[in-house]
Design a protein around this motif. Sequence first.
Motif, mmCIF file in Angstrom:
data_model
loop_
_atom_site.group_PDB
_atom_site.id
_atom_site.type_symbol
_atom_site.label_atom_id
_atom_site.label_comp_id
_atom_site.label_asym_id
_atom_site.label_seq_id
_atom_site.Cartn_x
_atom_site.Cartn_y
_atom_site.Cartn_z
ATOM 1 N N ALA A 95 20.719 -18.468 35.329
ATOM 2 C CA ALA A 95 20.755 -19.272 34.108
ATOM 3 C C ALA A 95 22.170 -19.358 33.533
ATOM 4 O O ALA A 95 22.618 -20.434 33.114
ATOM 5 N N GLN A 96 22.886 -18.239 33.506
ATOM 6 C CA GLN A 96 24.240 -18.257 32.957
ATOM 7 C C GLN A 96 25.172 -19.087 33.837
ATOM 8 O O GLN A 96 26.039 -19.813 33.338
ATOM 9 N N ASP A 97 24.995 -18.994 35.137
ATOM 10 C CA ASP A 97 25.792 -19.788 36.074
ATOM 11 C C ASP A 97 25.570 -21.281 35.824
ATOM 12 O O ASP A 97 26.524 -22.068 35.816
ATOM 13 N N VAL A 98 24.329 -21.676 35.621
ATOM 14 C CA VAL A 98 24.028 -23.084 35.351
ATOM 15 C C VAL A 98 24.656 -23.515 34.029
ATOM 16 O O VAL A 98 25.273 -24.584 33.937
ATOM 17 N N GLU A 99 24.507 -22.704 32.992
ATOM 18 C CA GLU A 99 25.101 -23.031 31.695
ATOM 19 C C GLU A 99 26.608 -23.260 31.830
ATOM 20 O O GLU A 99 27.142 -24.261 31.329
ATOM 21 N N ASP A 100 27.284 -22.354 32.520
ATOM 22 C CA ASP A 100 28.739 -22.459 32.669
ATOM 23 C C ASP A 100 29.142 -23.689 33.482
ATOM 24 O O ASP A 100 30.085 -24.405 33.118
ATOM 25 N N ALA A 101 28.424 -23.948 34.568
ATOM 26 C CA ALA A 101 28.791 -25.055 35.446
ATOM 27 C C ALA A 101 28.571 -26.404 34.771
ATOM 28 O O ALA A 101 29.420 -27.309 34.861
ATOM 29 N N VAL A 102 27.453 -26.561 34.095
ATOM 30 C CA VAL A 102 27.158 -27.835 33.435
ATOM 31 C C VAL A 102 28.100 -28.051 32.263
ATOM 32 O O VAL A 102 28.591 -29.167 32.036
ATOM 33 N N GLN A 103 28.390 -27.003 31.502
ATOM 34 C CA GLN A 103 29.331 -27.120 30.397
ATOM 35 C C GLN A 103 30.708 -27.531 30.911
ATOM 36 O O GLN A 103 31.377 -28.401 30.338
ATOM 37 N N ALA A 104 31.158 -26.938 32.025
ATOM 38 C CA ALA A 104 32.471 -27.273 32.588
ATOM 39 C C ALA A 104 32.540 -28.728 33.016
ATOM 40 O O ALA A 104 33.618 -29.342 32.991
ATOM 41 N N ALA A 105 31.400 -29.307 33.383
ATOM 42 C CA ALA A 105 31.355 -30.709 33.808
ATOM 43 C C ALA A 105 31.172 -31.668 32.634
ATOM 44 O O ALA A 105 31.097 -32.880 32.846
ATOM 45 N N GLY A 106 31.116 -31.124 31.411
ATOM 46 C CA GLY A 106 30.922 -31.972 30.236
ATOM 47 C C GLY A 106 29.481 -32.323 29.974
ATOM 48 O O GLY A 106 29.188 -33.205 29.149
ATOM 49 N N GLY A 107 28.557 -31.624 30.657
ATOM 50 C CA GLY A 107 27.136 -31.864 30.458
ATOM 51 C C GLY A 107 26.542 -30.886 29.465
ATOM 52 O O GLY A 107 27.251 -30.137 28.787
ATOM 53 N N LEU A 108 25.217 -30.884 29.406
ATOM 54 C CA LEU A 108 24.528 -30.106 28.380
ATOM 55 C C LEU A 108 23.413 -29.280 28.986
ATOM 56 O O LEU A 108 22.400 -29.817 29.450
ATOM 57 N N ALA A 109 23.611 -27.963 28.981
ATOM 58 C CA ALA A 109 22.596 -27.017 29.437
ATOM 59 C C ALA A 109 22.911 -25.660 28.824
ATOM 60 O O ALA A 109 24.084 -25.287 28.717
ATOM 61 N N VAL A 110 21.878 -24.936 28.406
ATOM 62 C CA VAL A 110 22.083 -23.587 27.887
ATOM 63 C C VAL A 110 21.023 -22.665 28.464
ATOM 64 O O VAL A 110 19.891 -23.088 28.746
ATOM 65 N N ALA A 111 21.397 -21.412 28.638
ATOM 66 C CA ALA A 111 20.440 -20.395 29.057
ATOM 67 C C ALA A 111 19.536 -20.052 27.891
ATOM 68 O O ALA A 111 19.976 -19.991 26.742
ATOM 69 N N VAL A 112 18.266 -19.832 28.178
ATOM 70 C CA VAL A 112 17.318 -19.421 27.144
ATOM 71 C C VAL A 112 17.528 -17.939 26.861
ATOM 72 O O VAL A 112 17.479 -17.104 27.768
ATOM 73 N N ARG A 113 17.766 -17.624 25.588
ATOM 74 C CA ARG A 113 18.026 -16.251 25.176
ATOM 75 C C ARG A 113 16.978 -15.787 24.171
ATOM 76 O O ARG A 113 16.376 -16.609 23.469
#
Length: 470
Positions: free
Chosen positions: A150-168
């Motif tokens: 989840a954290q990997d996805v959050e970081d990768a999408v954010q770096a691409a200018g997209g929108l995703a966050v890990a559920v905490r």
Amino acid sequence: MTDIKFAWSELGGDPALLAHVSTVVREGALPSRLPVRQLASACVGVCALAAAELGARRAGLPEPPQVRVDDGAVAAAFVSERQTLVDDRAPVLFAPLSRFWRTADGWVRTHANYPHHRERLLCALGLPADADGVDSLPAAVEAVLAGRGAQDVEDAVQAAGGLAVAVRTPRQWAAHEQAAAIAGRPLVERGRLDGARARAFAPVDGGPLLPAAGVRVLDLTRVLAGPVATRTLALLGADVLRVDAPGLPELPDQHADTGFGKRSALLDLAADRRAFEDLLATADVVVTGYRPGALDRFGLSPEALAERRPGVVVAQVSAWGAYGPWGDRRGFDSLVQAATGIAAVEGSAEQPGALPAQALDHGSGYLLAAGVLRALTDRSADGGSRLVRLALARTAAWLTEDARTGAPGGPEHDVRRTGDGGVDLSPWLARADSPLGRLRYALPPVRFDGGPTDWARPPGRWGADPARWL
């Protein structure tokens, strides 16, 4: 606690005026584990009280008119985007790629309602943006995400200018650096930008009492919280002109919901700078809802606006706040719910959940409108350009306070949902003809004696109005 007394104090209001507010409590409204009904009532209540306060000053009344907050009206308004029908067609609220996804070690929430956000999400996941087959694309995304953290996805999408966050969980979010930055901020940030002279308003009379009559509002907002604020100012008599860039698409159902009382124009802030400066020259309020700093290159920082238009009220709303490590990030209500622990509290061990409404957006919108009204009241007495600033994540912190601290009676100690009976919202729905078609919509919940009960005009077509004041 999410009560009106706290919200009014955060707005700098006179506590004695709270005696003018009464509430019709409907326990079945906005069922949730977190105190959503109370938050919604408080946000609408302070907005109505701020309107009554300004209205009394402008009408020469000895005290504000009585404010009545009805939980039924508030609940209908907080789900207005679901209730707004155009020619009886159900609205489209979320695109297929805007949802929760299971990852290798948890869950993420994505937002891809706009085409450019969808493309960036797919790019970050290594999928073609023009992938064929709408039905097969979610399955492809699901397969990719299932193999990543989840954290990997959050970081990768954010770096691409997209929108995703890990559920905490609430406690996981409380340990995050952005949560720490938010915790040190007031619910409503208020400030004075300069020493501009006091600007008295013309008196108002007749009916209904319109506290914002004659106030010119430049609306540079998108999505929900900002448009809810400016929709409310339009209800109260303001001349609201929403300005959008020609190249940024708007979702038609979203415009139908939040366009009441406003006019809508398209303007390129770089190419049509003179036209914008002409608008700013006589504006009373500028409301922005873009990512912090995104408009600064156009000279739209609070300080730059106050320098060119002394006495202006600048109101800003963002997802994460204009500070901390996430201070420059994009965000939406659904993502803030996921990151701050709300989705974990409202869901189950098998699946994250969501609030019964986009309450962070709606609540922040009414608080922002209240902040503008209070700033106008204070400016008429003391002068000065004013700044009002809110963040959805700070509103979330207010909502989840008991969950984060584990206080007795909080959601982690009592997981029963409140208000499971529901409330019939039909008394607070209305119909009207519009340039968009026949509308069904939620009536405004901001009510005070002698005040307006509906908008003066339905939404027009997006971008169809000239970029000038009435």
